[in-house]
Structures are given as C-alpha cells and as structure tokens.
Design an enzyme around this catalytic site. Structure first.
Site, PDB file in Angstrom:
ATOM      1  N   ASP B  91      98.860  68.642 -56.832  1.00 53.88           N
ATOM      2  CA  ASP B  91      97.773  67.863 -57.424  1.00 53.88           C
ATOM      3  C   ASP B  91      96.677  68.839 -57.840  1.00 53.88           C
ATOM      4  O   ASP B  91      96.768  70.047 -57.585  1.00 53.88           O
ATOM      5  CB  ASP B  91      97.278  66.794 -56.449  1.00 53.88           C
ATOM      6  CG  ASP B  91      96.733  67.399 -55.159  1.00 53.88           C
ATOM      7  OD1 ASP B  91      96.621  68.639 -55.078  1.00 53.88           O
ATOM      8  OD2 ASP B  91      96.428  66.638 -54.240  1.00 53.88           O
ATOM      9  N   SER B  92      95.626  68.316 -58.486  1.00 54.50           N
ATOM     10  CA  SER B  92      94.623  69.220 -59.053  1.00 54.50           C
ATOM     11  C   SER B  92      93.546  69.591 -58.047  1.00 54.50           C
ATOM     12  O   SER B  92      92.720  70.459 -58.321  1.00 54.50           O
ATOM     13  CB  SER B  92      93.956  68.538 -60.238  1.00 54.50           C
ATOM     14  OG  SER B  92      93.166  67.453 -59.786  1.00 54.50           O
ATOM     15  N   GLY B  93      93.525  68.929 -56.903  1.00 50.86           N
ATOM     16  CA  GLY B  93      92.453  69.159 -55.940  1.00 50.86           C
ATOM     17  C   GLY B  93      91.317  68.176 -56.110  1.00 50.86           C
ATOM     18  O   GLY B  93      90.487  68.004 -55.210  1.00 50.86           O
ATOM     19  N   GLY B  94      91.269  67.519 -57.274  1.00 55.56           N
ATOM     20  CA  GLY B  94      90.162  66.606 -57.554  1.00 55.56           C
ATOM     21  C   GLY B  94      90.047  65.485 -56.533  1.00 55.56           C
ATOM     22  O   GLY B  94      88.975  65.235 -55.994  1.00 55.56           O
ATOM     23  N   PHE B  95      91.154  64.841 -56.233  1.00 58.56           N
ATOM     24  CA  PHE B  95      91.103  63.700 -55.323  1.00 58.56           C
ATOM     25  C   PHE B  95      90.575  64.101 -53.946  1.00 58.56           C
ATOM     26  O   PHE B  95      89.741  63.419 -53.366  1.00 58.56           O
ATOM     27  CB  PHE B  95      92.495  63.056 -55.193  1.00 58.56           C
ATOM     28  CG  PHE B  95      92.501  61.840 -54.317  1.00 58.56           C
ATOM     29  CD1 PHE B  95      92.001  60.628 -54.771  1.00 58.56           C
ATOM     30  CD2 PHE B  95      92.989  61.900 -53.021  1.00 58.56           C
ATOM     31  CE1 PHE B  95      91.989  59.499 -53.950  1.00 58.56           C
ATOM     32  CE2 PHE B  95      92.982  60.788 -52.191  1.00 58.56           C
ATOM     33  CZ  PHE B  95      92.487  59.586 -52.665  1.00 58.56           C
ATOM     34  N   ASP B 145      90.760  66.040 -62.741  1.00 57.92           N
ATOM     35  CA  ASP B 145      90.160  64.766 -63.138  1.00 57.92           C
ATOM     36  C   ASP B 145      89.090  64.351 -62.140  1.00 57.92           C
ATOM     37  O   ASP B 145      88.975  64.908 -61.060  1.00 57.92           O
ATOM     38  CB  ASP B 145      91.226  63.668 -63.217  1.00 57.92           C
ATOM     39  CG  ASP B 145      91.876  63.406 -61.863  1.00 57.92           C
ATOM     40  OD1 ASP B 145      91.960  64.349 -61.046  1.00 57.92           O
ATOM     41  OD2 ASP B 145      92.315  62.273 -61.621  1.00 57.92           O
ATOM     42  N   GLN B 197      92.684  57.604 -66.259  1.00 54.10           N
ATOM     43  CA  GLN B 197      91.729  56.940 -65.367  1.00 54.10           C
ATOM     44  C   GLN B 197      91.248  55.657 -66.047  1.00 54.10           C
ATOM     45  O   GLN B 197      91.960  55.120 -66.879  1.00 54.10           O
ATOM     46  CB  GLN B 197      90.566  57.891 -65.027  1.00 54.10           C
ATOM     47  CG  GLN B 197      90.974  59.075 -64.144  1.00 54.10           C
ATOM     48  CD  GLN B 197      91.183  58.694 -62.676  1.00 54.10           C
ATOM     49  OE1 GLN B 197      90.883  57.568 -62.255  1.00 54.10           O
ATOM     50  NE2 GLN B 197      91.752  59.629 -61.905  1.00 54.10           N
ATOM     51  N   GLY B 224      93.455  57.196 -59.829  1.00 55.67           N
ATOM     52  CA  GLY B 224      92.355  56.281 -59.549  1.00 55.67           C
ATOM     53  C   GLY B 224      92.772  54.944 -58.981  1.00 55.67           C
ATOM     54  O   GLY B 224      91.985  53.993 -58.974  1.00 55.67           O
ATOM     55  N   ASP B 274     104.119  59.508 -54.995  1.00 46.84           N
ATOM     56  CA  ASP B 274     103.939  60.259 -53.752  1.00 46.84           C
ATOM     57  C   ASP B 274     103.036  59.440 -52.859  1.00 46.84           C
ATOM     58  O   ASP B 274     102.250  58.617 -53.348  1.00 46.84           O
ATOM     59  CB  ASP B 274     103.255  61.602 -54.014  1.00 46.84           C
ATOM     60  CG  ASP B 274     101.763  61.419 -54.254  1.00 46.84           C
ATOM     61  OD1 ASP B 274     101.392  60.986 -55.363  1.00 46.84           O
ATOM     62  OD2 ASP B 274     100.974  61.658 -53.328  1.00 46.84           O
ATOM     63  N   CYS B 312     120.422  52.213 -40.685  1.00 43.94           N
ATOM     64  CA  CYS B 312     120.064  53.534 -41.208  1.00 43.94           C
ATOM     65  C   CYS B 312     121.055  54.580 -40.700  1.00 43.94           C
ATOM     66  O   CYS B 312     121.453  54.561 -39.538  1.00 43.94           O
ATOM     67  CB  CYS B 312     118.648  53.885 -40.755  1.00 43.94           C
ATOM     68  SG  CYS B 312     118.116  55.539 -41.254  1.00 43.94           S
ATOM     69  N   CYS B 314     120.493  57.930 -40.757  1.00 44.96           N
ATOM     70  CA  CYS B 314     119.843  59.237 -40.588  1.00 44.96           C
ATOM     71  C   CYS B 314     120.177  59.827 -39.232  1.00 44.96           C
ATOM     72  O   CYS B 314     120.679  59.167 -38.335  1.00 44.96           O
ATOM     73  CB  CYS B 314     118.328  59.132 -40.793  1.00 44.96           C
ATOM     74  SG  CYS B 314     117.386  58.559 -39.363  1.00 44.96           S
ATOM     75  N   CYS B 317     118.574  57.830 -36.273  1.00 45.11           N
ATOM     76  CA  CYS B 317     119.166  56.527 -35.933  1.00 45.11           C
ATOM     77  C   CYS B 317     120.603  56.669 -35.429  1.00 45.11           C
ATOM     78  O   CYS B 317     121.082  55.829 -34.681  1.00 45.11           O
ATOM     79  CB  CYS B 317     119.110  55.601 -37.139  1.00 45.11           C
ATOM     80  SG  CYS B 317     117.410  55.121 -37.531  1.00 45.11           S
ATOM     81  N   HIS B 343     112.950  60.057 -39.869  1.00 48.68           N
ATOM     82  CA  HIS B 343     113.412  58.691 -40.142  1.00 48.68           C
ATOM     83  C   HIS B 343     112.626  58.035 -41.276  1.00 48.68           C
ATOM     84  O   HIS B 343     113.207  57.455 -42.199  1.00 48.68           O
ATOM     85  CB  HIS B 343     113.347  57.789 -38.908  1.00 48.68           C
ATOM     86  CG  HIS B 343     113.578  56.360 -39.283  1.00 48.68           C
ATOM     87  ND1 HIS B 343     114.832  55.859 -39.562  1.00 48.68           N
ATOM     88  CD2 HIS B 343     112.713  55.349 -39.564  1.00 48.68           C
ATOM     89  CE1 HIS B 343     114.730  54.605 -39.953  1.00 48.68           C
ATOM     90  NE2 HIS B 343     113.453  54.268 -39.967  1.00 48.68           N
TER      91      HIS B 343
END
Lengths: 363, 363
Positions: B91-95, B145, B197, B224, B274, B312, B314, B317, B343
C-alpha cells in the site's frame, strides 16, 4: 510391554541404543525438547516430526494446573490431547513445585504449595504425583522426589536423599497398583523411572543410586543437578554417579545443558537429556550455531544476507537471512520465536545425531 | 513486462482471471493475506506457499519505520528480504498515516506525521511514497492518496478527492521517472495502481473513477471504504463505482472484509481484496468455520474432541481438536496464534477458491 532398551554400540563410556516405548522407538543418546504445556512453544507438531523429534518432555506441574489432569485424561491422555503419536516423558512435578511455586510446606506425606498462576493451594504426594502422571499418560513417568537445593548442609542433603528414597518406594507401590488406569487405547503400560539424589556428595550419590536400584526401576535419572553449582562439579557428580547405575538400563540426566555439555554427558554414558535452554534461548534471540552463539538482536546482523548458520540444513537456515531474522526479533514478531526455536532445536538434535554417529564409529 | 491481466470466465458481474506479475501468476478473484512487517504474523513462508498464497500485501508505513526502506533496498527488496518469491503488493502508506500516526499535518505537498513507535517526525509526499515503494520493490504498488474520513461534509469530500487526484498524477509522474530503480534482479518493472476516492457520494465516486482513468493506470483500487460506514453503504458504493472502472483492468477493493463480504464483492466484479480480519481475529481466538464464527476461548470447547471445522482440510483441522486449540489459547501459548492464523487464512483462501470455481461454472 512397557519399555525396552537395547544397546547397539559403545565407545568407551558412551553407548548408542534404542529405547522402545508403547509409542515408538527412540534413538539414544537423545535430547528431549521441552513441551511444558503440551506444546513446544511456537512449533507445530508436524514440524517437530520433520525435525526428527522422537520423544518430548512435558511438565506435570504445569499440566496439573492447566488444563488439569482430569481434562487430559478424559480426552484420552497427552498423546491424543496434543495430537502427538510419538513418545512422551513427564517429570514428576517435584522440581517445579520447588522452583516455581510459593509458600510450599514439606512434610513426610508430601508438599503443599500455591499455584504460581492464581495462588490457589495444592498438595502433591508420591501417590498423587503418580495419579497425575498416570492420568496424563506419558510413556515414561518419574518418581516423585525432592530436589535438594544448592548449596546445602551435609545433614540436610542426607535427610533430603532419605526422603526421596522413601518417596521412590511409595511412588513405585502406587504406580504398580494403578498402572492399568492409563487412558491409552494402545497396548502396553507406562514405565516409571527412579531418580538419584544426594546433592554434590559423591558418597551420598552412590548410596542413593544403590538404594534406588534396590527398589528397582526400568530406568534411572540423575536429579538435583543444574541447580546453581559450577559446571565442573556437575560433570564430576555425573561421572561418579554413572559408575553406580546398571549398564543395561537407560540413564537420564535431568535438566541439562548447553550443546557442548549434552555431547559431553553423552560421552560419559548418559542416554537421555532434556533442557529448556534451546527453546528458551530462542525466545530471547540467542541462537546456537556451528560458529558459536549468536545474539540475533545485534545491529551488526541488520544487513547480513548470510544464513544464520552456513553449516545448518534446517528450514530456517536454508531460506532466511540473518538480516530478516534480526528484523523479526527487533520488531517483536511472533515468527521470530517460531523460526529461532526451529533452528535451536535442529542444532541440539543434530548435535545428538553427530554423537550417535561417533559412537557407532567407535569414537 | 510489468503486469498482465487476463479474464478467463465471467458470470454476470463477476470475473475469473489471471494476474501476471514479474514474480508469478495470481488467480483472481484473490484474497491477499496481510504481512504488515514482511511477515504474516506467526506463519512461516513455506506454510503460506502450502496454503496456496500467490500474493501478499505488505505495509509501506510500517516497513518505512522498521527496518527502513533503505535497509530493504540494500538487501535486494522485499522478495529477497523476506525470502518470498511470489507476488507482493504494497500500500502507499497513506491509510496508516491517517489511521495510526499522531499529529499529522496535511498540506498540498504531503503529510507530516509522527511515528506511532517513537514519536519521531516524518514526511510523506506522493514522490517520497513512490520512492519508498520502489525501494521496497513490491510487484504492485499504490498511488499516494488521502483516505477521506467518515462521516465527512460534502465540501470536505470533494476537496479530499481533488487532492487525491493531484497526488495520483504526481505519483505516476515520479514512478515513471524512477521505476528502473527497483532493486530486483529479475526482469520487468513494478505496476502502479490508482485509487478511487470520493467518500460515500456516488457522483464523486464516478468523477474520481473517470478522472483517475484519464491519468491512466494498469489497475484501479477502490479506497476510502471500511472506514466506519454501514456495510450496506459499502456495498452500494462498491457496486456503483465498479460501473465506472474499465472491464479489462484489475479492480482492487482495499481493506475488506468478512468471508461473506469478500465473496459478495467478488460477485460484484472485484478482482483483488485484502484485510487484516482473518489474521487479527485469529490472534483473538476468533475462528471462521463452515458452521459460523467460533470463539475458541469459550469453556464449552474445553472437552471438545472434534476438529475446529469438520469441513476444512487444513493442517490444523486435520490434526488438532477444539479442546487442544482452546487449551493453547487459554494458556496464552504462541502455537495458538500460529494454528489459528493458518486455519483462518485457509478459510479465506478456500472461500475465494469456491468463488472462482463458481464463476468458471457460470454461476
């Protein structure tokens, strides 16, 4: 069947052998990783299998407090509870009662202590320690002993040793009367080991060994060491005590040591060892390598692209750089503990592999 | 080559495709696990590979502070640093600047902020955010952003959107001039995505989308959202914004959501998502299963021999019981975090696998 022990090669005092428990074979000399609360902190069981771990140690004192023996028993014993099909050894709880708990009161009958978790009051006797270990259902369990402090007056050491001997008899008697109660679904019963005490007095160690052997166990542990004494003294007591232990039974040295030390004790004729050092040190960023001990938190590793240990083939050394491991540790990331522990355990297990190989070659 | 995107099947609004980055192929719609500090907390990289993770998200803000962009750059970029050969998005770091740091001061030029770690002062601009992301060397990087807060006045939302558009142009300009500086040794360059945005205003979202597309990027994110608004509103904004995004470019919805939500957004035509939810919830003992959400700390699981999720497959499980997982969590054992995370990630990845399968079948 409870336990078989076959010696397959010897080299001077050292022996290479196979320990056969109801849950499989263990090549000796063996280092047993410590899984205090039915988990080797941070390492999944399939990874322990991949590392070649054949036997784990778990702590009765801790499991008795959490999740409780009855709980583990109802769930089919430790093996099923923690999904580990290979061998397990539990200690008797004695050492933790003396080292971790508060306000303990010792009598002939047993020891009253307060939980280090919530201060609640509990009582362990040889009988209740056996009951706990039968309920947990490890393959090898330990007699309830008193771990003599260091230093201690001669009179105190003798008294403590005598108490441990009386408790060993009571442990065996209770175990023999109740061993069928183990919550397994597989064939065989548990094996109960006796523990030799006697402080740093070689005469008392000999007497403790002889009288413990008279009671009769399928294996013998040397307890009461690594309690603050100098390492040269530890070695002296181990070497002297081994002389009085039967050659055809497994010998277990409790709670030691560094990689150099476990190799040395194996050369003296010890077959089994356990220690929190590789796992605890890993959590503090102290890593054992073929080039010596490394403190991965140091800034000098921040740009080090090399593997942690160029001679190690573990999944950590074959993938990650020192720089990445340093970053994980410095950032307090959980993966640091996971990877560090996997490496340190590999180093200990590889050390024992090398020792076994040397014995086979007669060196 | 920087990025290819091929749509292979559609079902109403949903698309199944392949994203091809310099580090491999990614089947879409895809859920990207979050590895904030170049580690998915508690999970080794080989386990992520076994889970089928094809792309990870890492956070520029966190890596900029620790271990620092220059450090990662000198070590060959994120892929080499964390020993992960598959795709990465940063990510850009903005958030994070807007959500984690204190005392931020916003100007046309950029944003001054204080580190949440030590209070030190830093400055991010579109240019420095690009420089950081080029140094980290992820396959896909994001324009810098401003993430508009919720709720916000209409005038504020427009101003913020206009700023993000100007920053998008500056991001692209700096990236185009410096993209050859990526510290890779493999062929290809990074791909820079634009971010739409516009708050919860559908008109502004349309305008933001159209003007971001005019600047021109190989992929578009919807930012956003998931900032406190009701979930029905999130869905409405996503559905409306998608209409204005080009069909032949990947669409990335940032920071969502529950398993039901990610399936729903994929049905609307989102290709990439994500969220910290599966990994963060795992650390709090909240586990996603085919039978609903489970809080593993509850006493009702203390004697439950069954698997966490009977449907499941995995490694958690298929091996461990709910009783054991509950014990690990209640005892604050690190293995609880490791297993719970494995899991929950499996559950998210399986959810996306099922969605992709449904699209292939035209459902």
């Amino acid at each position: 069947m409870s336990l078989e022990f076959h010696i397959e090669a010897t080299a001077e005092s050292a022996r290479r052998g196979r320990l056969i428990t109801p849950h499989g074979e263990v090549e000796t000399p063996v280092f047993m990783p410590v899984g205090t609360l039915a988990t080797v902190k941070g390492v999944p069981q399939d990874v322990l299998e991949d590392l070649g771990v054949e036997i784990l140690l778990s702590n009765t004192y801790h499991l008795y407090l959490r999740p409780g023996v009855e709980q583990v028993r109802k769930l089919g014993g430790l093996h099923r509870f923690m999904a580990w099909d290979r061998s397990i050894l539990t200690d008797s709880g004695g050492f933790q009662v003396f080292s971790l708990s508060e306000l303990r009161k010792l009598t002939e009958e047993g020891v009253t202590f307060r939980s280090h978790l919530d201060g609640s009051s509990h009582f362990f006797s040889p009988e209740s320690a056996m009951e706990a270990q039968i309920g947990l259902g490890a393959d090898i369990i330990m007699a309830f002993d008193e771990c003599t402090e260091y230093p201690a007056e001669p009179e105190r050491v003798r008294k403590s040793m005598e108490l441990t001997l009386r408790w060993a008899e009571r442990s065996k008697k209770h175990f023999e009367g109740h061993k069928q109660e183990v919550p397994w679904d597989c064939a065989g019963t548990q094996a109960l080991f006796g523990i030799v005490q006697g402080g740093m007095d070689l005469g008392l160690r000999r007497e403790s060994a002889e009288r413990t052997i008279e009671i009769g166990f399928p294996g013998y542990a040397i307890g009461g060491l690594s309690v603050g004494e100098p390492r040269a003294l530890t070695r002296e007591v181990v070497a002297a005590t081994i002389q009085h232990l039967p050659a055809d039974k497994p010998r277990y040295l409790m709670g030691v040591g560094t990689p150099e030390e476990i190799a040395e004790y194996a050369r003296l004729g010890i077959d089994m060892m356990d220690c929190v050092l590789p796992t605890r040190a890993a959590r503090h960023g102290l890593l054992f390598t073929s080039e010596g001990k490394i403190s991965i938190k140091q800034a000098r590793y921040a740009c080090d692209r090399g593997p942690l240990d160029p001679k190690c083939g573990c999944r950590v050394c074959s993938r990650y750089s020192r720089a990445y491991l340093r970053h994980l540790y410095a950032s307090n990331e959980v993966l640091a503990q996971v990877l560090n522990t996997v490496h340190n355990l590999t180093f200990y297990l590889d050390t024992m592999r090398a020792v076994r190989h040397s014995i086979s070659l007669g060196r």
